[in-house]
Design a protein around this motif. Structure first.
Motif, short mmCIF file in Angstrom:
data_model
loop_
_atom_site.label_atom_id
_atom_site.label_comp_id
_atom_site.label_asym_id
_atom_site.label_seq_id
_atom_site.Cartn_x
_atom_site.Cartn_y
_atom_site.Cartn_z
N MET A 1 0.84 -1.17 0.00
CA MET A 1 0.00 0.00 0.00
C MET A 1 0.89 1.24 0.00
O MET A 1 1.87 1.29 0.73
N ILE A 2 0.54 2.21 -0.83
CA ILE A 2 1.29 3.46 -0.83
C ILE A 2 0.31 4.62 -0.62
O ILE A 2 -0.88 4.51 -0.93
N ALA A 3 0.84 5.73 -0.10
CA ALA A 3 0.02 6.91 0.14
C ALA A 3 0.74 8.13 -0.43
O ALA A 3 1.97 8.23 -0.35
N ALA A 4 -0.05 9.04 -1.00
CA ALA A 4 0.49 10.30 -1.50
C ALA A 4 -0.38 11.42 -0.97
O ALA A 4 -1.61 11.41 -1.17
N GLU A 5 0.24 12.36 -0.25
CA GLU A 5 -0.52 13.48 0.27
C GLU A 5 -0.90 14.40 -0.89
O GLU A 5 -0.10 14.66 -1.79
N THR A 6 -2.14 14.86 -0.88
CA THR A 6 -2.62 15.78 -1.92
C THR A 6 -2.12 17.19 -1.60
O THR A 6 -1.41 17.40 -0.61
N LYS A 7 -2.53 18.16 -2.39
CA LYS A 7 -2.16 19.55 -2.14
C LYS A 7 -2.79 20.07 -0.85
O LYS A 7 -2.40 21.12 -0.34
N LEU A 8 -3.77 19.34 -0.31
CA LEU A 8 -4.44 19.73 0.93
C LEU A 8 -3.84 18.92 2.07
O LEU A 8 -3.97 17.69 2.11
N LYS A 9 -3.19 19.60 2.99
CA LYS A 9 -2.46 18.92 4.07
C LYS A 9 -3.38 17.98 4.85
O LYS A 9 -4.46 18.34 5.27
N GLY A 10 -2.91 16.73 4.99
CA GLY A 10 -3.64 15.72 5.73
C GLY A 10 -4.58 14.88 4.90
O GLY A 10 -5.12 13.89 5.39
N CYS A 11 -4.79 15.24 3.65
CA CYS A 11 -5.69 14.51 2.74
C CYS A 11 -4.81 13.65 1.82
O CYS A 11 -3.95 14.18 1.12
N PHE A 12 -5.04 12.33 1.84
CA PHE A 12 -4.15 11.39 1.15
C PHE A 12 -4.89 10.53 0.13
O PHE A 12 -6.01 10.09 0.38
N ILE A 13 -4.21 10.24 -0.97
CA ILE A 13 -4.65 9.20 -1.91
C ILE A 13 -3.92 7.93 -1.52
O ILE A 13 -2.68 7.93 -1.40
N ILE A 14 -4.67 6.86 -1.31
CA ILE A 14 -4.11 5.58 -0.90
C ILE A 14 -4.28 4.59 -2.05
O ILE A 14 -5.37 4.45 -2.60
N GLU A 15 -3.19 3.92 -2.42
CA GLU A 15 -3.24 2.92 -3.47
C GLU A 15 -2.77 1.57 -2.93
O GLU A 15 -1.63 1.45 -2.48
N PRO A 16 -3.66 0.58 -2.98
CA PRO A 16 -3.27 -0.74 -2.49
C PRO A 16 -2.42 -1.49 -3.52
O PRO A 16 -2.43 -1.16 -4.70
N ARG A 17 -1.69 -2.49 -3.04
CA ARG A 17 -1.01 -3.42 -3.94
C ARG A 17 -2.03 -4.48 -4.32
O ARG A 17 -2.59 -5.15 -3.45
N VAL A 18 -2.27 -4.63 -5.61
CA VAL A 18 -3.27 -5.57 -6.10
C VAL A 18 -2.54 -6.77 -6.72
O VAL A 18 -1.66 -6.60 -7.55
N PHE A 19 -2.93 -7.94 -6.29
CA PHE A 19 -2.37 -9.18 -6.82
C PHE A 19 -3.43 -9.80 -7.73
O PHE A 19 -4.52 -10.15 -7.27
N GLN A 20 -3.10 -9.88 -9.02
CA GLN A 20 -4.08 -10.31 -10.01
C GLN A 20 -3.52 -11.46 -10.85
O GLN A 20 -2.34 -11.47 -11.20
N ASP A 21 -4.40 -12.42 -11.15
CA ASP A 21 -4.04 -13.48 -12.08
C ASP A 21 -5.31 -13.91 -12.81
O ASP A 21 -6.33 -13.22 -12.72
N ASP A 22 -5.25 -15.03 -13.52
CA ASP A 22 -6.40 -15.45 -14.34
C ASP A 22 -7.62 -15.83 -13.49
O ASP A 22 -8.73 -15.95 -14.00
N ARG A 23 -7.45 -15.99 -12.20
CA ARG A 23 -8.57 -16.31 -11.31
C ARG A 23 -9.30 -15.07 -10.81
O ARG A 23 -10.42 -15.15 -10.35
N GLY A 24 -8.64 -13.92 -10.88
CA GLY A 24 -9.22 -12.69 -10.36
C GLY A 24 -8.15 -11.86 -9.66
O GLY A 24 -7.02 -11.80 -10.11
N TYR A 25 -8.52 -11.24 -8.55
CA TYR A 25 -7.56 -10.40 -7.84
C TYR A 25 -7.76 -10.53 -6.33
O TYR A 25 -8.77 -11.01 -5.84
N PHE A 26 -6.73 -10.03 -5.60
CA PHE A 26 -6.78 -9.92 -4.14
C PHE A 26 -6.02 -8.66 -3.78
O PHE A 26 -4.99 -8.34 -4.36
N PHE A 27 -6.56 -7.93 -2.79
CA PHE A 27 -5.80 -6.84 -2.21
C PHE A 27 -6.28 -6.59 -0.79
O PHE A 27 -7.42 -6.90 -0.45
N GLU A 28 -5.39 -6.05 0.01
CA GLU A 28 -5.73 -5.67 1.37
C GLU A 28 -6.30 -4.26 1.30
O GLU A 28 -5.58 -3.30 0.99
N SER A 29 -7.60 -4.11 1.57
CA SER A 29 -8.23 -2.79 1.44
C SER A 29 -7.96 -1.91 2.66
O SER A 29 -8.04 -0.69 2.55
#
Length: 181
Positions: free
Chosen positions: A1-29
């Motif tokens: 999981m990674i986070a990037a603070e926006t131009k507004l202090k304290g407000c973050f975009i969070i991106e999970p690590r997604v594990f995907q294969d031919d069966r579908g996907y999994f990620f820790e939300s």
């Protein structure tokens, strides 16, 4: 999981690590320990909410006042929305500014909206399931909001005006200026 603070202090975009294969996907939300480390402070979420909406629905801009203020971690489970956070912290150098990010079932991004922000979203897909965690319980007497089409904010909701669907209470919300008079 990674986070990037926006131009507004304290407000973050969070991106999970997604594990995907031919069966579908999994990620820790969500992982409390990882999340708190990413944003640099401790948040204790106490309530989860989910909404289902159709294309053109605009919900917001909402917040709770005083001791019932809420921080939110929001994401889309199905569909796509334009998610908006507006800084309403009077002492903030970014007071009255906003960030808007497209949250989709494909990109799996999340937005952390701290206390002191108004929040809303518009539905860009045919339908959307929207989920959010709150760090304080809902209190009807403390709810407040800013009108979605406030001209000083000038938010492009990516929805045609004639397509916009709002609740009766959202149509009569005050402007940012009127609220803080």
């Amino acid at each position: 999981m990674i986070a990037a603070e926006t131009k507004l202090k304290g407000c973050f975009i969070i991106e999970p690590r997604v594990f995907q294969d031919d069966r579908g996907y999994f990620f820790e939300s969500f992982n409390q320990q990882t999340f708190n480390k990413l944003i640099g402070r401790s948040i204790n979420f106490v309530q989860d909410n989910e909404s289902f909406s159709s294309r053109g629905v605009i919900r917001g801009l909402h917040f709770q006042e005083g001791e019932f203020a809420q921080a939110k971690l929001v994401r889309v489970i199905k569909g796509a929305v334009l998610d908006v956070a507006v800084d309403i912290r009077k002492e903030s150098p970014t007071f009255g500014q906003y960030v808007a990010i497209e949250l989709t079932e494909e990109n799996k991004k999340q937005l952390f909206v701290p206390r002191g922000f108004a929040h809303g979203f518009s539905v860009l897909s045919k339908t959307a399931i929207f989920s959010y965690k709150c760090d304080n319980y809902y209190n009807k007497e403390s709810e407040a909001g800013i009108i979605y089409n406030d001209t000083t904010l000038n938010i492009d909701w990516k929805i045609a005006r004639d397509e916009a669907q709002l609740s009766d209470k959202d149509i009569i919300l005050p402007t940012l200026e009127a609220y803080f008079k």
